[in-house]
Scaffold this active site. Structure first.
Site, PDB file in Angstrom:
ATOM      1  N   VAL A   9     -30.687  12.801 -26.466  1.00 14.38           N
ATOM      2  CA  VAL A   9     -29.325  13.164 -26.108  1.00 14.38           C
ATOM      3  C   VAL A   9     -28.435  12.783 -27.283  1.00 14.38           C
ATOM      4  O   VAL A   9     -28.593  11.727 -27.882  1.00 14.38           O
ATOM      5  CB  VAL A   9     -28.890  12.512 -24.772  1.00 14.38           C
ATOM      6  CG1 VAL A   9     -28.756  11.016 -24.887  1.00 14.38           C
ATOM      7  CG2 VAL A   9     -27.595  13.114 -24.277  1.00 14.38           C
ATOM      8  N   SER A  10     -27.541  13.696 -27.668  1.00 13.05           N
ATOM      9  CA  SER A  10     -26.648  13.404 -28.789  1.00 13.05           C
ATOM     10  C   SER A  10     -25.375  12.780 -28.239  1.00 13.05           C
ATOM     11  O   SER A  10     -25.123  12.832 -27.042  1.00 13.05           O
ATOM     12  CB  SER A  10     -26.320  14.683 -29.555  1.00 13.05           C
ATOM     13  OG  SER A  10     -25.456  15.488 -28.796  1.00 13.05           O
ATOM     14  N   THR A  11     -24.584  12.191 -29.121  1.00 15.16           N
ATOM     15  CA  THR A  11     -23.388  11.497 -28.638  1.00 15.16           C
ATOM     16  C   THR A  11     -22.422  12.449 -27.946  1.00 15.16           C
ATOM     17  O   THR A  11     -21.849  12.102 -26.929  1.00 15.16           O
ATOM     18  CB  THR A  11     -22.663  10.753 -29.779  1.00 15.16           C
ATOM     19  OG1 THR A  11     -22.971  11.399 -30.996  1.00 15.16           O
ATOM     20  CG2 THR A  11     -23.089   9.315 -29.849  1.00 15.16           C
TER      21      THR A  11
END
Ligand SMILES: [Zn+2]
Length: 491
Positions: A9-11
């Protein structure tokens, strides 16, 4: 089956629904349970984007796959693995396949052992890449906003300036600024080319911008950079900057007019690079081919006409000698437009292959069939669940009326409660499977749409986008003396 579950998951995605780490984990777990797979481990990259493979858990996954610690790698969606088609293909072909490791995406169906599976996977990876590009576009828009406010856009300060971090703006470096003024005056007065000016700077011993030597490119960059006129350039639009100018805006514009008038001759003639540069090879000698712009001097035309050819390095003696494969190669000059059209035709046909389309449709129909059986299964399980609850009530009533011994009640209730828990899990599992099938169907339809609309996408694409499509879908083009063309696809 021993599965390694990869989660990313990216920020910026963390707030998005259904993509959080616990959400991905539970979906992957239920996928494995439904198939009786064992989970080897979870590889979690929290706060990493999919722009490259430089992520700690991804690196561990690669190592463990090479060490054959599991049989299959599992992700919720392909873009969790990577948003770059190149990286996806790298993982599949260089890591998973040699290690005998399979690959599964929960929400997309790819059988990477079939040509269609590979094609579908490649196309999906291109989407993932496009999605990332829209994110890049958003960043650009934010930068645009900053440019409109006249702030310096980041990167190293242009030659002639220093960046003052306290004041957050560019300041003039007087010593370098003198050279800038000299370059502008020289270009305007002497009508000299970039190369000549670069040579003079070298002879004078002026240190080049960013510690490099002076050359045509660095001189051209200085002569066209609006920063020297106190302006800020962003994506083709020029805004008033907050820094001081080295060159007066009038002089700067004068230089731009002169540059344009010189460039117009070439532009009008349509000098361009090749759509197939880098992937086109001579079928006869095996050398690379390059674009050659041949100027037509006769009959005298104004503006001059130019014809674009592809020619192999063996024949084109102006190239570097190490590119030559056979000095006697006579494959000939190939009209670039004809070659490119032919290759695009093949790309159309390939994209619109009826067999592939039918396969995709059948696959999505099969998924819809499964869906009906899942719905039936869920309904049946719900009915059973209700009847178990009713039975429980009945036993409790009987106990209250004294028609049942406590021991007897405990045993029957225990049995029913187990049955109830089983049905509850079964319903959740079926619902998850149903969700998967729905998502898979949507993804298949999306892919079909892209394939069917390839022509339209191509027609509306810019030169850069076309080049992107060609590089992503074609591995190699080979041309022979008799103008026969062989196209090898990537997917
Ligand atoms: Zn050749």
């Amino acid at each position: 089956m021993l599965a390694a579950c990869y989660i990313r998951v990216s920020t910026d995605e963390q707030a998005e629904q259904g993509i959080s780490i616990p959400a991905q984990k539970s979906r992957l777990l239920s996928y494995c349970q439904a198939r009786g797979w064992e989970v080897y481990g979870f590889y979690v990259d929290d706060g990493y984007s999919g722009k490259d493979l430089d992520r700690p858990a991804m690196q561990r996954l690669i190592e463990d796959a090479a060490a054959k610690k599991f049989n299959t790698a599992l992700v919720l969606k392909l873009d969790r693995l990577s948003r770059r088609q190149k990286d996806v293909l790298y993982l599949l072909e260089e890591i998973f396949e040699p290690g005998g490791v399979g690959f599964k995406s929960v929400t997309e169906s790819f059988d990477t052992t079939t040509p269609f599976g590979k094609a579908a996977l490649g196309m999906m990876a291109v989407f993932a890449q496009l999605e990332r590009e829209t994110i890049v576009e958003r960043v650009r828009m934010a930068k645009n906003e900053s440019a409109r406010q006249g702030r310096f856009m980041g990167g190293p300060a242009p030659f002639g300036y220093r960046y003052n971090f306290g004041a957050k703006k560019l300041e003039i470096d007087e010593i370098q600024a003198q050279e800038i003024r000299w370059i502008y005056d020289r270009y305007l007065s002497g009508k000299l080319g970039y190369g000549y000016i670069a040579g003079e700077l070298e002879r004078k011993g002026v240190p080049g911008p960013t510690d490099e030597r002076w050359n045509k490119t660095s001189v051209r960059k200085i002569l066209t950079n609006p920063a020297y006129a106190g302006l800020v350039n962003h994506k083709g639009s020029v805004y008033q900057g907050k820094h001081e100018a080295i060159i007066s805006p009038e002089k700067w514009r004068e230089v731009q007019v002169l540059i344009k008038s010189k460039g117009a001759v070439r532009a009008a003639a349509g000098v361009h690079t090749g759509l197939l540069s880098g992937i086109i090879w001579c079928g006869e000698c095996g050398a690379r081919m390059r674009v050659k712009n041949v100027w037509q001097n006769y009959p005298r035309l104004s503006p001059k006409k130019v014809t674009k050819y592809y020619v192999c390095y063996s024949q084109d003696k102006t190239g570097s000698s190490h590119m030559v494969r056979d000095p006697d190669c006579r494959c000939g000059y190939k009209h670039a437009d004809e070659i490119e059209n032919e290759v695009i035709q093949q790309l159309y046909i390939y994209s619109y292959d009826k067999v592939l389309l039918r396969q995709a449709v059948n696959e999505s129909l099969a998924a819809a069939g499964d869906k009906r059986s899942f719905i039936r299964g869920i309904n049946q399980a719900r009915k059973d669940f209700n009847s178990v609850e009713k039975k429980l009530e009945k036993w409790c009533d009987a106990f209250e009326k004294g028609a049942l011994e406590p021991d007897e009640l405990v045993e029957r209730v225990k049995e029913l409660k187990e049955r109830k828990a089983y049905l509850h899990n079964h319903i959740i599992e079926m619902e998850n499977r149903l969700k998967e099938e729905n998502e898979r169907k949507i993804n298949t339809e999306e892919l079909l749409e892209i394939l069917q609309n390839f022509t339209r996408i191509w027609e509306n694409a810019t030169a850069d986008e076309r080049r992107e499509i060609v590089i992503n879908t074609i591995k190699e083009v080979r041309i022979y003396t008799d103008n026969r063309i062989e196209v090898e696809f990537n997917l």
